[in-house]
Enzyme design. Structure first.
Site, mmCIF file in Angstrom:
data_model
loop_
_atom_site.group_PDB
_atom_site.id
_atom_site.type_symbol
_atom_site.label_atom_id
_atom_site.label_comp_id
_atom_site.label_asym_id
_atom_site.label_seq_id
_atom_site.Cartn_x
_atom_site.Cartn_y
_atom_site.Cartn_z
ATOM 1 N N CYS A 37 0.832 -1.210 0.000
ATOM 2 C CA CYS A 37 0.000 0.000 0.000
ATOM 3 C C CYS A 37 0.869 1.264 0.000
ATOM 4 O O CYS A 37 0.393 2.341 -0.338
ATOM 5 C CB CYS A 37 -0.964 0.000 1.172
ATOM 6 S SG CYS A 37 -0.169 -0.261 2.738
ATOM 7 N N ARG A 76 4.172 1.356 -1.469
ATOM 8 C CA ARG A 76 5.187 1.405 -2.535
ATOM 9 C C ARG A 76 4.897 0.397 -3.643
ATOM 10 O O ARG A 76 4.293 -0.650 -3.392
ATOM 11 C CB ARG A 76 6.581 1.163 -1.976
ATOM 12 C CG ARG A 76 6.835 -0.231 -1.433
ATOM 13 C CD ARG A 76 8.211 -0.348 -0.849
ATOM 14 N NE ARG A 76 8.331 0.450 0.359
ATOM 15 C CZ ARG A 76 9.174 1.462 0.498
ATOM 16 N NH1 ARG A 76 9.997 1.765 -0.488
ATOM 17 N NH2 ARG A 76 9.225 2.146 1.623
ATOM 18 N N HIS A 135 18.967 0.635 -1.507
ATOM 19 C CA HIS A 135 17.539 0.949 -1.369
ATOM 20 C C HIS A 135 16.748 -0.300 -0.986
ATOM 21 O O HIS A 135 15.933 -0.262 -0.055
ATOM 22 C CB HIS A 135 17.006 1.539 -2.670
ATOM 23 C CG HIS A 135 15.548 1.883 -2.602
ATOM 24 N ND1 HIS A 135 15.090 3.062 -2.066
ATOM 25 C CD2 HIS A 135 14.442 1.166 -2.942
ATOM 26 C CE1 HIS A 135 13.771 3.071 -2.090
ATOM 27 N NE2 HIS A 135 13.348 1.935 -2.618
ATOM 28 N N GLN A 161 5.733 -5.704 8.851
ATOM 29 C CA GLN A 161 5.078 -6.328 7.696
ATOM 30 C C GLN A 161 5.930 -6.292 6.429
ATOM 31 O O GLN A 161 5.875 -7.202 5.612
ATOM 32 C CB GLN A 161 3.734 -5.637 7.389
ATOM 33 C CG GLN A 161 2.635 -5.966 8.366
ATOM 34 C CD GLN A 161 2.684 -5.067 9.584
ATOM 35 O OE1 GLN A 161 3.401 -4.066 9.595
ATOM 36 N NE2 GLN A 161 1.947 -5.430 10.616
#
Lengths: 263, 445
Positions: free
Chosen positions: B48, B50, B102, B119
């Site tokens: 939700c 990325r 990243h 999560q």
């Protein structure tokens, strides 16, 4: 040799206690993991020290205060290790390790000048010391659990988040320790007092000999009785039981130190 | 081979844009991506917060063009982006080490909206599993994601980035664990039947409480809520009885003044043998008289208290990110080392092939002249093998070691020149195999 072993034990207990406190305060340093092992090692060497004392040509009697204090510390540490296996009671183990350090360090100093005493023909003196030590060390456990309870309770009431608080035992666990310590400690001390009375009767013909030791034992037993009645008869548990146990143990320490200084 | 990551997240794109790019089943998209020649391997992460695609590609520019087109035409279905933000501003790109860093930061939850939330690691693992099972992953991304999981695990175990709860519900459960050893035998009382209570009921059920009672002014609403969550429904007139049985009390009901006061709690404490009561007052105005917190064995937190604890925990997590970043940097360098060592594989393979070719040709010549029996032939063959292996052992080991460092490229070039590995006319050159099979290279590394 036994004195040197006592010094080693004192050092191990001190390091274990400090490691446990550091583990609680700064968990990322991971000292906490080593603490139970250090405490266990200390208890093992402590056992060896008692064996060494026993094999001496003229061993100091268990009824001597330094030996009795050392025994009490040993039993207290063993009780803490047993409790550590059942719940997250690291804070309690840290307190007991530091208390045991003080007791064993005192014993290591005091044992130097102890003269051997004639051994009693009966086993009442040893039984008295062993049972009373087990009972009193459980009072120490209850007192330490009470002190920790008060600290966690205050932190929760203040509503300020503190990292250390989350690594201390829950209030419920500390209250259960209080209950267990009183349930087992009071009968043990009572049996110890009875054994002491029978010993006194054999030696002097009277059940109560008077003197500092008898008064100290009576005071300790009376404190225990008050705690047991309040907890199990009047239903005083939680914070009130914790405060009583902490105060009772502090008072007993004061009495012991006072008696020790006077005699 | 280049590593390229293209995506958008909660910082670069608003939710109404991100939701247009959300992918529920990434496999068909991945297969579409890797069937072209621009992309070798691909993993698509869609949450939700990325949407990101990590790929390996032989040509960076072509891969970049392909991915941007993929985002706009395929995922976004060519619908226009909001006029105030250009597509390029919303999409970010990271290449090679930056892409690795990243991904490691995302897996370790340093890049999350709520730093340290647990999560995201599961979501990254799911994304990788789908790609791996669908055949969209090769040796490079296999290694990259395995390293990302290891890095995330280190961050979680070596820092306190995830140890403190930051949501109000989790703070409440965490506080309950500081009071009670276990919640499995504890009973909860919820006063009210609104959204707050419903959310609390879900959180408490998740914490594993033994039973939950819901009391409300309108019993029908309580019954409706209770039936959905396996709780019992009660009227407010039962509160004194329910309070004595409750270990955790949560209130959120509209009242003019506190409905639960100190005498009520004192009576309940007496009846329950002074077992503690953890009370959470989510009501505004207060449902529980704040004086109750002064009673022994009652711990009262209102919504501001919980939010204060949550904010302090969040601040502590943010402080921990400095240590987490250092761990990520170490892991990125380790991965870069592995990647550099991969570059040495073609050179090493050519060197071995050249040596083997020379050995074989010289051996053939010698054996033709000597006319040895089978046993002697085998002995000479083993001898030549041993000499070649021992001669190559040191240079090959050094090349592998140095390739992981910055000066590795210079050593590889030197090896090529010294052993004439680029010279097709050199003896044994015909046996060389070009560095075109990343699978084999990765296996060798």
């Amino acid at each position: 040799m036994a004195i040197e072993l006592h010094q080693l034990v004192a050092a191990l207990y001190l390091v274990a206690g400090l490691a446990q406190i550091l583990g609680i305060a700064i968990p990322k340093l991971r000292f906490g993991r080593a603490a139970p092992w250090l405490l266990g090692a200390g208890a093992f060497v402590h056992g060896l020290a008692f064996a060494q004392l026993h094999t001496m040509p003229s061993p100091p009697s268990l009824t001597h205060l330094p030996t009795a204090v050392s025994l009490m510390a040993w039993i207290g540490v063993l009780q803490s290790l047993a409790l550590l296996r059942r719940a997250r009671l690291e804070g309690l183990a840290a307190g007991m390790a530091l208390l045991a350090f003080v007791g064993v360090f005192y014993a290591s100093l005091a044992l130097r000048g102890v003269e051997p005493v004639p051994t009693s023909a009966t086993s009442w003196p040893h039984l008295h010391v062993i049972l009373a030590s087990a009972g009193l060390s459980l009072l120490a456990v209850a007192g330490l659990a009470g002190a920790l309870f008060i600290a966690v309770d205050r932190a929760l009431k203040s509503k300020r988040p503190a990292a250390w608080r989350r690594r201390l035992p829950s209030l419920e666990a500390l209250d259960r320790v209080n209950s267990l310590a009183l349930s087992f400690g009071f009968p043990l001390l009572s049996c110890g007092v009875v054994a002491g009375m029978l010993w006194t009767q054999g030696e002097t013909g009277r059940l109560f000999a008077g003197g500092a030791h008898a008064i100290w034992s009576s005071v300790a037993w009376a404190i225990y009785l008050a705690l047991v009645v309040a907890r199990f008869r009047l239903g005083r548990r939680g914070r009130e039981a914790a405060v009583r146990a902490a105060l009772g143990f502090a008072f007993l320490l004061f009495v012991v130190v006072g008696v020790g200084a006077l005699t | 081979m280049k590593i390229l990551l293209v995506g958008m997240n909660h910082r670069t794109a608003p939710v109404e844009v991100r939701e247009r790019f959300t992918v529920n089943d990434p496999l068909p998209w991945l297969q579409k991506l890797v069937e072209g020649e621009e992309i070798e391997e691909a993993v698509l992460l869609s949450t939700c917060n990325r949407v990101e695609i990590v790929v390996t590609a032989p040509n960076l520019e072509r891969a970049r063009h392909r991915l941007r087109g993929f985002f706009h035409r395929d995922l976004g279905q060519a619908s226009p982006l909001p006029h105030h933000r250009s597509e390029s501003a919303m999409l970010y790109e990271h290449v090679d080490s930056d892409a690795v860093r990243h991904l490691f930061r995302v897996a370790a939850s340093i890049d999350s909206l709520v730093v340290g939330e647990p999560q995201i690691l599961g979501q990254v693992k799911d994304a990788y599993r789908v790609a791996a099972e669908g055949g969209a992953c090769g040796p490079l991304l296999n290694r990259l994601f395995t390293s990302a999981f290891a890095s995330a695990k280190r961050v979680r175990t070596e820092t306190e980035i995830a140890s403190r709860p930051v949501s109000v519900a989790r703070v409440a459960v965490d506080l309950a664990h500081q009071i009670f050893e276990s919640l499995a035998d504890k009973h909860a009382l919820l006063v009210g039947a609104g959204e707050m209570i419903e959310a609390a009921l879900e959180a408490l059920r998740g914490a594993g409480l033994a039973s939950v009672a819901v009391a409300n002014r309108t019993p029908e609403h309580a019954a409706d809520l209770a039936s959905r969550f396996g709780a019992t429904a009660h009227g407010l007139d039962e509160l004194p009885v329910l309070l004595a049985a409750a270990d955790v009390v949560m209130t959120s009901i509209g009242v003019d003044r506190p409905m639960l006061d100190a005498p009520l709690f004192e009576k309940a404490l007496r009846e329950r043998g002074r077992r503690p009561i953890f009370t959470i007052d989510l009501g505004v105005p207060h449902n529980v008289d704040p004086v109750v917190n002064q009673l022994d064995d009652v711990y009262l937190y209102d919504v501001d208290d919980l939010a204060g604890v949550a904010e302090a925990n969040a601040e502590e997590r943010r402080r921990e990110t400095v240590r987490a970043e250092a761990i990520v940097q170490e892991e990125v360098e380790r991965f870069d080392g592995w990647l550099s060592a991969l570059q040495a594989v073609p050179t090493i393979r050519r060197l071995r092939a050249r040596a083997e070719s020379i050995r074989q040709s010289e051996l053939d010549k010698a054996l033709a002249k000597l006319g040895l029996g089978d046993a002697e032939r085998k002995g000479v063959e083993a001898l030549t093998h041993s000499i070649v292996n021992k001669l190559l052992h040191a240079p090959v080991s050094r090349l592998r070691e140095r390739a992981e460092r910055e000066e590795g490229l210079a050593y590889l070039e030197a090896a090529k020149v010294l052993f004439a590995l680029d010279d097709p006319a050199a003896p044994g050159a015909e046996a060389d195999t070009p560095a075109s099979a990343p699978d084999r290279e990765a296996e060798d590394a």
